[in-house]
Design an enzyme around this catalytic site. Structure first.
Site, short mmCIF file in Angstrom:
data_model
loop_
_atom_site.label_atom_id
_atom_site.label_comp_id
_atom_site.label_asym_id
_atom_site.label_seq_id
_atom_site.Cartn_x
_atom_site.Cartn_y
_atom_site.Cartn_z
N ASP A 12 -6.03 -1.00 -4.12
CA ASP A 12 -7.33 -1.39 -3.59
C ASP A 12 -7.38 -2.90 -3.37
OD1 ASP A 12 -10.34 -0.95 -3.30
OD2 ASP A 12 -10.23 -2.40 -4.93
N GLU A 26 -4.94 6.70 1.01
CA GLU A 26 -3.93 6.42 2.05
C GLU A 26 -3.52 7.66 2.82
OE1 GLU A 26 -4.13 2.48 1.33
OE2 GLU A 26 -2.95 3.44 2.92
N GLU A 80 -13.14 5.53 -4.48
CA GLU A 80 -13.58 4.23 -5.03
C GLU A 80 -14.91 4.34 -5.78
OE1 GLU A 80 -13.24 2.54 -0.94
OE2 GLU A 80 -12.11 0.91 -1.88
N ASP A 140 -7.20 5.43 -5.17
CA ASP A 140 -6.94 4.39 -4.18
C ASP A 140 -5.76 3.62 -4.76
OD1 ASP A 140 -8.87 1.63 -2.69
OD2 ASP A 140 -6.79 2.30 -2.47
N ASP A 171 0.86 -1.20 0.00
CA ASP A 171 0.00 0.00 0.00
C ASP A 171 0.89 1.24 0.00
OD1 ASP A 171 -2.57 -1.20 2.28
OD2 ASP A 171 -2.69 -0.83 0.12
#
Ligand code: P6P
Length: 334
Positions: free
Chosen positions: A118, A93, A274, A115, A69
């Site tokens: 994801d 994030e 999202e 994102d 991530d």
């Protein structure tokens, strides 16, 4: 044998079809592709280097932040920051947006929301993950830094959106408002090549995608609709990565549901990072994207960067069936 059309060629060709285009947008899409290739390289060798596992912190919904991530977030921010086309970046994030200083006085006109990785809880078990991105034209004065208003824009203000699926192959799927196209990464030449032209989602299907584990925590009308899917012998497919679950629906049809629950009364998925971008793509591919309260996702007002929403999106006729079902039984049940 069909001629290879690279992402760069496709972007430049479609840019030329637009009058007064400056090339900024093409360069921005190209840079997103570059960042995706860098992340793809690390995702593909995650098991070989010390980049698996949790990084130690948690994100705004309490999910463990994975090391990949952090890597993906850093690489997209770095690549976009040096593109010269972006004045700001919003990332799932990061608690707040990132200001990108003007490049030698040349004012950048876009902000990117994303994102970066994801579904990252799937990484350690070699299940597909993705990147989601959306592009807005800035609203704040061009001669100053980006502002919160540049990010708090409804889905209808998006000028482009897309996702990258790091799966059995790596695909970049995006739209700039004139249909959806998919590009498969050819590792032998390091290029995303046009592989899925003008993607049109099936108007119906027999897949439904929902975390059945939360069934008892959904509102009654959503539970009754899920029972309806089961009665119709639909097949349940749920990977836990929105990009992967939506990608299947893009090609095979179906409906993706993430209803609100007692734990997430407004839904879990982030509206900006999202829901809006995926709703944009779903609608561009001929599908429908609603909340579980039957509002159009793209029209939802946004007041906070990490605002969440419930979603019910996918094949037009299936979402219509869900809508009629919820209207009928939601009223009665309530
Ligand atoms: P759950 C991944 O964390 C994500 O944001 C989406 O990609 C995915 O659809 C959803 O959350 C999975 O959530 O609660 O089913 O694990």
């Amino acid at each position: 044998m069909n001629r290879i059309v690279s992402l760069d060629e496709f972007v430049i060709r479609t840019e030329k079809e637009k009058p007064h285009s400056s090339g900024s947008f093409s360069r921005l899409l190209r840079d997103i592709g570059i960042a995706a290739k860098i992340v793809n390289r690390e995702v593909n060798k995650a098991g070989l280097v010390n980049i698996l596992g949790v990084e130690g912190s948690t994100n705004s919904t309490g999910d463990d932040v994975q090391k990949l991530d952090v890597f993906a977030n850093e690489k997209f921010i770095e690549t976009l920051s040096y593109s010269g086309e972006v004045c700001g970046i919003g990332s799932e994030e990061n608690q707040t947006f990132i200001e990108v200083p003007a490049d030698k006085g040349k004012p950048a006109q876009y902000v990117v929301v994303m994102d970066p990785l994801d579904g990252s809880s799937n990484i350690d078990v070699n299940v597909s993950v993705g990147t989601i991105f959306g592009i807005y034209r800035r609203k704040s004065p061009a001669d100053g830094p980006c502002q919160l208003e540049d990010f708090l824009q409804k889905g209808t203000e998006l000028v482009a959106a897309g996702y990258v699926l790091y799966g059995t192959s790596t695909l970049m799927v995006y739209s700039t408002g004139n249909g959806v196209n998919g590009f498969t990464l050819d590792p032998s030449i390091g290029e995303f090549c046009l592989s899925h032209k003008n993607i049109q989602m099936p108007v119906a299907g027999n897949y439904y995608s929902v975390n059945q584990g939360y069934y008892l925590k959904f509102d009654l009308e959503m539970r009754r609709y899920i029972d309806h899917c089961s009665d119709l012998n639909y097949r349940l497919r749920y990977i836990g990565s929105m990009v992967s679950d939506i990608h299947r629906i893009m090609f095979q049809g179906g409906i993706f549901l993430y209803p609100n629950t007692r734990k997430y009364p407004k839904g879990k998925l982030r509206l900006l990072y999202e829901c809006y971008p995926m709703a944009y793509l779903i609608e561009q591919a001929g599908g429908t994207a609603l909340t579980c309260k039957l509002e159009r996702v793209m029209d939802m007002e946004i007041t906070e960067l990490h605002q969440t929403s419930s979603v019910a999106m996918g094949s037009r006729d299936m979402v219509k069936d869900m809508k009629e079902f919820v209207e009928k039984y939601g009223a009665v049940i309530q």
